[in-house]
Design an enzyme around this catalytic site. Structure first.
Site, PDB file in Angstrom:
ATOM      1  N   ARG A 268       0.849  -1.189   0.000  1.00 28.94           N
ATOM      2  CA  ARG A 268       0.000   0.000   0.000  1.00 28.94           C
ATOM      3  C   ARG A 268       0.887   1.243   0.000  1.00 28.94           C
ATOM      4  O   ARG A 268       2.056   1.199   0.389  1.00 28.94           O
ATOM      5  CB  ARG A 268      -0.912   0.009   1.227  1.00 28.94           C
ATOM      6  CG  ARG A 268      -1.844  -1.198   1.324  1.00 28.94           C
ATOM      7  CD  ARG A 268      -2.681  -1.108   2.596  1.00 28.94           C
ATOM      8  NE  ARG A 268      -3.612  -2.222   2.726  1.00 28.94           N
ATOM      9  CZ  ARG A 268      -3.341  -3.354   3.371  1.00 28.94           C
ATOM     10  NH1 ARG A 268      -2.147  -3.520   3.940  1.00 28.94           N
ATOM     11  NH2 ARG A 268      -4.252  -4.316   3.453  1.00 28.94           N
ATOM     12  N   LYS A 293      -2.739  -1.753   8.109  1.00 32.28           N
ATOM     13  CA  LYS A 293      -3.923  -2.179   8.850  1.00 32.28           C
ATOM     14  C   LYS A 293      -3.530  -3.231   9.889  1.00 32.28           C
ATOM     15  O   LYS A 293      -2.860  -4.204   9.588  1.00 32.28           O
ATOM     16  CB  LYS A 293      -4.981  -2.743   7.894  1.00 32.28           C
ATOM     17  CG  LYS A 293      -5.465  -1.701   6.876  1.00 32.28           C
ATOM     18  CD  LYS A 293      -6.550  -2.266   5.989  1.00 32.28           C
ATOM     19  CE  LYS A 293      -7.048  -1.210   5.003  1.00 32.28           C
ATOM     20  NZ  LYS A 293      -8.110  -1.708   4.123  1.00 32.28           N
ATOM     21  N   HIS A 363      -2.629   1.791  -5.811  1.00 33.52           N
ATOM     22  CA  HIS A 363      -3.495   0.676  -5.445  1.00 33.52           C
ATOM     23  C   HIS A 363      -3.866  -0.173  -6.657  1.00 33.52           C
ATOM     24  O   HIS A 363      -4.135  -1.372  -6.514  1.00 33.52           O
ATOM     25  CB  HIS A 363      -4.758   1.184  -4.754  1.00 33.52           C
ATOM     26  CG  HIS A 363      -5.328   0.213  -3.770  1.00 33.52           C
ATOM     27  ND1 HIS A 363      -4.736  -0.062  -2.552  1.00 33.52           N
ATOM     28  CD2 HIS A 363      -6.426  -0.587  -3.841  1.00 33.52           C
ATOM     29  CE1 HIS A 363      -5.445  -0.965  -1.905  1.00 33.52           C
ATOM     30  NE2 HIS A 363      -6.476  -1.311  -2.669  1.00 33.52           N
ATOM     31  N   ARG A 366      -1.360  -2.810  -6.889  1.00 33.88           N
ATOM     32  CA  ARG A 366      -1.612  -3.865  -5.897  1.00 33.88           C
ATOM     33  C   ARG A 366      -2.614  -4.866  -6.457  1.00 33.88           C
ATOM     34  O   ARG A 366      -2.447  -6.074  -6.292  1.00 33.88           O
ATOM     35  CB  ARG A 366      -2.123  -3.223  -4.613  1.00 33.88           C
ATOM     36  CG  ARG A 366      -2.462  -4.182  -3.472  1.00 33.88           C
ATOM     37  CD  ARG A 366      -2.835  -3.372  -2.238  1.00 33.88           C
ATOM     38  NE  ARG A 366      -3.415  -4.186  -1.192  1.00 33.88           N
ATOM     39  CZ  ARG A 366      -2.741  -4.837  -0.270  1.00 33.88           C
ATOM     40  NH1 ARG A 366      -1.413  -4.824  -0.275  1.00 33.88           N
ATOM     41  NH2 ARG A 366      -3.342  -5.526   0.678  1.00 33.88           N
ATOM     42  N   HIS A 389      -3.720  -9.361   4.018  1.00 36.84           N
ATOM     43  CA  HIS A 389      -5.158  -9.328   4.266  1.00 36.84           C
ATOM     44  C   HIS A 389      -5.500 -10.213   5.453  1.00 36.84           C
ATOM     45  O   HIS A 389      -4.808 -11.188   5.750  1.00 36.84           O
ATOM     46  CB  HIS A 389      -5.929  -9.823   3.034  1.00 36.84           C
ATOM     47  CG  HIS A 389      -6.021  -8.798   1.943  1.00 36.84           C
ATOM     48  ND1 HIS A 389      -6.568  -7.558   2.142  1.00 36.84           N
ATOM     49  CD2 HIS A 389      -5.638  -8.846   0.635  1.00 36.84           C
ATOM     50  CE1 HIS A 389      -6.520  -6.885   1.003  1.00 36.84           C
ATOM     51  NE2 HIS A 389      -5.957  -7.627   0.080  1.00 36.84           N
ATOM     52  N   TYR A 398     -10.218 -11.289  -6.977  1.00 36.82           N
ATOM     53  CA  TYR A 398      -9.285 -11.638  -8.038  1.00 36.82           C
ATOM     54  C   TYR A 398      -9.648 -12.985  -8.660  1.00 36.82           C
ATOM     55  O   TYR A 398      -9.466 -13.202  -9.860  1.00 36.82           O
ATOM     56  CB  TYR A 398      -7.857 -11.671  -7.495  1.00 36.82           C
ATOM     57  CG  TYR A 398      -7.517 -10.420  -6.727  1.00 36.82           C
ATOM     58  CD1 TYR A 398      -7.527  -9.179  -7.352  1.00 36.82           C
ATOM     59  CD2 TYR A 398      -7.210 -10.465  -5.371  1.00 36.82           C
ATOM     60  CE1 TYR A 398      -7.238  -8.025  -6.651  1.00 36.82           C
ATOM     61  CE2 TYR A 398      -6.918  -9.316  -4.669  1.00 36.82           C
ATOM     62  CZ  TYR A 398      -6.938  -8.097  -5.311  1.00 36.82           C
ATOM     63  OH  TYR A 398      -6.665  -6.962  -4.615  1.00 36.82           O
TER      64      TYR A 398
END
Length: 418
Positions: A268, A293, A363, A366, A389, A398
């Site tokens: 990110r 995150k 992004h 990514r 994640h 995806y």
């Protein structure tokens, strides 16, 4: 041998040195001047700043560092402009007032002693209190900035329609949102505005600023968590992006190194901006990433092309400075590069090369990285772990976008999702 102070380093005349060294608040002035020198500011510029600070100390009658309001600085600047003793060697120019004020504000900001102007408007006072509460919760600067923009826009709409905050209703908020829809805002944008307004009105209800429950009645459009179309460019375009070299950029190697980190590791933008020199272990050829995150820490092997790009930037372009961030600003004082600057750089490079992508910027790379990992046979749990994640739902998009690649993922079983 005695240590030479910053005043002795930048001033040659003994009379000027004596005046600087005997003026009040010496330690705070020297600390700031040293910071400027260590971060690449030229000696003439530092010398000019030192003279401004000495005049500022005199005009504000400072005997120790204290909190200073911007209005005080502006008044001191106005007195400095008309003071003939302060302009013996140079004439006052059209930008002198602004230069003096900016230099003074930066000094007080450096010592966390600057008190910003705040309006007496009731709505503005509510906004300031709400933003202070967000800062106390340690929310990111980007989050606070986005909430400020939305609430400020709502307040402008309320002023135009003559609606005080105490009489605001959910119907009024819906009227504001209708204006946004009429202006062409897309559902995802509308949903984001609603989320930010709910945050504000929850706080407003706790503070008793509004007379009715509003936050619960703010309903945005139902937006799918994941888009139905590919958000990133094709991998052939990513390779073209990585092989390009923007010679028009003042620091092309810095841009290329960032592009590699976005494309190969799917980082990110805040994670790339947050990298520091100590994160790279060149002996063991690994580097550490602090995830944006949940604060997770991951280590990755340094892929050869990525390592070469970063080393080229560090050796050829990165200035020698005090900042520990890997990627620093182009101009002094050198500091960590901002996320918006990175966003603009990547988007600009993509548009310059004519890269086709639904989304532009870091992004989107990514997304392209995740899709490429799926096509190479990596399982969904592995992709989720690689990208940092929390669960498989974040990477399921995806698989939806590339059913043929999903059929090739032989090692994906239901047991791996438990």
């Amino acid at each position: 041998m005695p240590t030479v102070g910053v005043i002795e380093r930048i001033f040659n005349w003994s009379r000027v040195r004596h005046a600087q060294l005997t003026a009040p608040v010496l330690a705070e002035r020297e600390q700031y001047l040293t910071y400027l020198l260590e971060n690449g500011v030229s000696r003439p510029s530092v010398r000019s700043t030192a003279c401004i600070l000495m005049h500022l100390v005199r005009l504000l009658d400072l005997h120790s560092m204290r909190a200073v309001h911007i209005s005080e600085i502006e008044q001191a600047s106005a007195r400095w402009i008309v003071d003939p003793s302060a302009h013996v060697t140079r004439l006052v120019g059209p930008k002198s007032f602004d230069n003096f004020t900016q230099a003074a504000c930066r000094w007080f900001q450096f010592h966390n002693a600057l008190v910003e102007n705040r309006s007496d408007d009731p709505l503005d006072l509510c906004l300031y209190e709400f933003l202070d509460f967000q800062r106390e919760k340690r929310l990111s600067t980007a989050t606070i900035r986005s909430r400020k923009a939305v609430v400020s826009d709502l307040f402008s709409w309320m002023r135009f329609h003559g609606i005080p905050l105490s009489q605001m209703t959910a119907g009024d908020v819906e009227g504001y949102m209708e204006g946004k829809r009429a202006a062409g805002c897309k559902p995802r944008t509308i949903a984001g505005i609603c989320n930010r307004l709910r945050s504000f009105f929850r706080y407003a209800e706790l503070r008793g600023w509004v007379g009715t429950v509003i936050a619960h009645d703010i309903h945005g459009p139902r937006v799918p968590r994941f888009a139905a179309a590919a958000q990133g460019p094709a991998w052939k375009d990513v390779r073209r992006l990585l092989e390009s070299n923007d010679e028009g950029s003042p620091h092309p190697s810095r841009s290329t190194a960032m592009l590699f980190l976005f494309s190969i590791y799917g980082l990110r933008v805040s994670e790339v901006a947050g990298l520091v020199l100590e994160d790279f272990d060149w002996v063991n050829e690994t580097f550490t990433v602090r995830r944006a995150k949940r604060g997770r820490i991951q280590q990755f092997p340094i892929q050869f092309e990525v390592g070469e790009a970063i080393l080229k930037y560090l050796k050829d372009e990165r200035p020698i400075c005090r900042a520990r961030s890997v990627f620093v600003t182009l101009r002094p004082p050198f500091r960590r590069v901002g996320t918006q600057s990175i966003q603009n750089m990547v988007s600009g490079r993509m548009m310059m090369l004519g890269v086709q992508s639904k989304r532009m910027g870091p992004h989107s790379l990514r997304h392209a990285c995740a899709t490429q990992l799926l096509r190479r046979g990596m399982s969904l749990p592995e992709i989720a772990d690689f990208l940092g994640h929390r669960d498989l739902r974040s990477v399921s998009i995806y698989a939806k976008l590339d059913v043929r690649a999903l059929r090739k993922v032989a090692d994906f079983t239901l047991l791996e999702t438990l």
